[in-house]
Design a protein around this motif. Structure first.
Motif, short mmCIF file in Angstrom:
data_model
loop_
_atom_site.label_atom_id
_atom_site.label_comp_id
_atom_site.label_asym_id
_atom_site.label_seq_id
_atom_site.Cartn_x
_atom_site.Cartn_y
_atom_site.Cartn_z
N SER A 211 0.83 -1.21 0.00
CA SER A 211 0.00 0.00 0.00
C SER A 211 0.86 1.26 0.00
O SER A 211 0.50 2.26 -0.63
CB SER A 211 -0.96 0.00 1.19
OG SER A 211 -0.25 0.03 2.41
N SER B 37 10.71 12.00 -8.11
CA SER B 37 9.43 11.33 -7.89
C SER B 37 9.11 10.34 -9.00
O SER B 37 8.25 9.49 -8.83
CB SER B 37 8.31 12.35 -7.75
OG SER B 37 8.18 13.06 -8.97
N ARG C 50 3.36 5.68 -5.87
CA ARG C 50 3.13 5.68 -7.31
C ARG C 50 2.06 6.68 -7.72
O ARG C 50 2.11 7.24 -8.79
CB ARG C 50 2.72 4.28 -7.75
CG ARG C 50 3.30 3.90 -9.09
CD ARG C 50 2.88 2.52 -9.53
NE ARG C 50 3.38 1.50 -8.62
CZ ARG C 50 2.72 0.38 -8.33
NH1 ARG C 50 1.55 0.14 -8.84
NH2 ARG C 50 3.24 -0.51 -7.50
N HIS C 51 1.08 6.92 -6.85
CA HIS C 51 -0.05 7.77 -7.20
C HIS C 51 0.02 9.18 -6.62
O HIS C 51 -0.93 9.94 -6.74
CB HIS C 51 -1.36 7.12 -6.76
CG HIS C 51 -1.70 5.92 -7.58
ND1 HIS C 51 -1.28 4.66 -7.24
CD2 HIS C 51 -2.40 5.79 -8.73
CE1 HIS C 51 -1.72 3.80 -8.13
NE2 HIS C 51 -2.40 4.45 -9.05
N ARG C 52 1.11 9.53 -5.99
CA ARG C 52 1.19 10.87 -5.42
C ARG C 52 1.48 11.89 -6.52
O ARG C 52 2.13 11.58 -7.52
CB ARG C 52 2.25 10.94 -4.33
CG ARG C 52 3.65 10.84 -4.86
CD ARG C 52 4.65 10.95 -3.76
NE ARG C 52 5.98 10.75 -4.33
CZ ARG C 52 7.08 10.81 -3.66
NH1 ARG C 52 7.03 11.05 -2.38
NH2 ARG C 52 8.23 10.62 -4.24
N PRO C 53 1.00 13.10 -6.34
CA PRO C 53 1.27 14.14 -7.35
C PRO C 53 2.74 14.57 -7.28
O PRO C 53 3.38 14.43 -6.23
CB PRO C 53 0.34 15.28 -6.94
CG PRO C 53 0.10 15.06 -5.49
CD PRO C 53 0.15 13.58 -5.28
N VAL D 195 1.98 1.72 -3.58
CA VAL D 195 0.88 2.27 -4.40
C VAL D 195 0.72 3.76 -4.11
O VAL D 195 0.51 4.57 -5.02
CB VAL D 195 -0.43 1.50 -4.13
CG1 VAL D 195 -1.62 2.22 -4.73
CG2 VAL D 195 -0.32 0.09 -4.69
N ALA D 196 0.83 4.15 -2.84
CA ALA D 196 0.71 5.56 -2.49
C ALA D 196 1.82 6.39 -3.12
O ALA D 196 1.58 7.50 -3.60
CB ALA D 196 0.72 5.72 -0.97
#
Length: 63
Positions: free
Chosen positions: A26, A53, A32-35, A29-30
């Motif tokens: 998790s 990033s 990978r999906h952060r701006p 995944v966090a």
């Protein structure tokens, strides 16, 4: 009695490993999906911006 305690300990270790693996997944995944981080305009005027990033973090490798 000793066998029962060992079985309980083994099950506890299995649950702990599953929990750690789920948390690492998790977190991955966090990440990978952060701006992308916002940088001030003055910091990027004269030098190229390095985008750390975009580098994938292999969290599973740390387990």
């Amino acid at each position: 009695m000793v066998t029962l305690k060992i079985e309980i300990c083994i099950e506890f270790v299995k649950l702990t490993v599953d929990l750690v693996a789920a948390m690492a997944e998790s977190i991955e995944v966090a990440f990978r999906h952060r701006p992308p981080p916002l940088i001030p305009y003055s910091a990027g005027v004269n030098r190229p911006r390095s985008n750390y990033s975009a580098v994938p973090i292999p969290l599973i490798g740390f387990l």
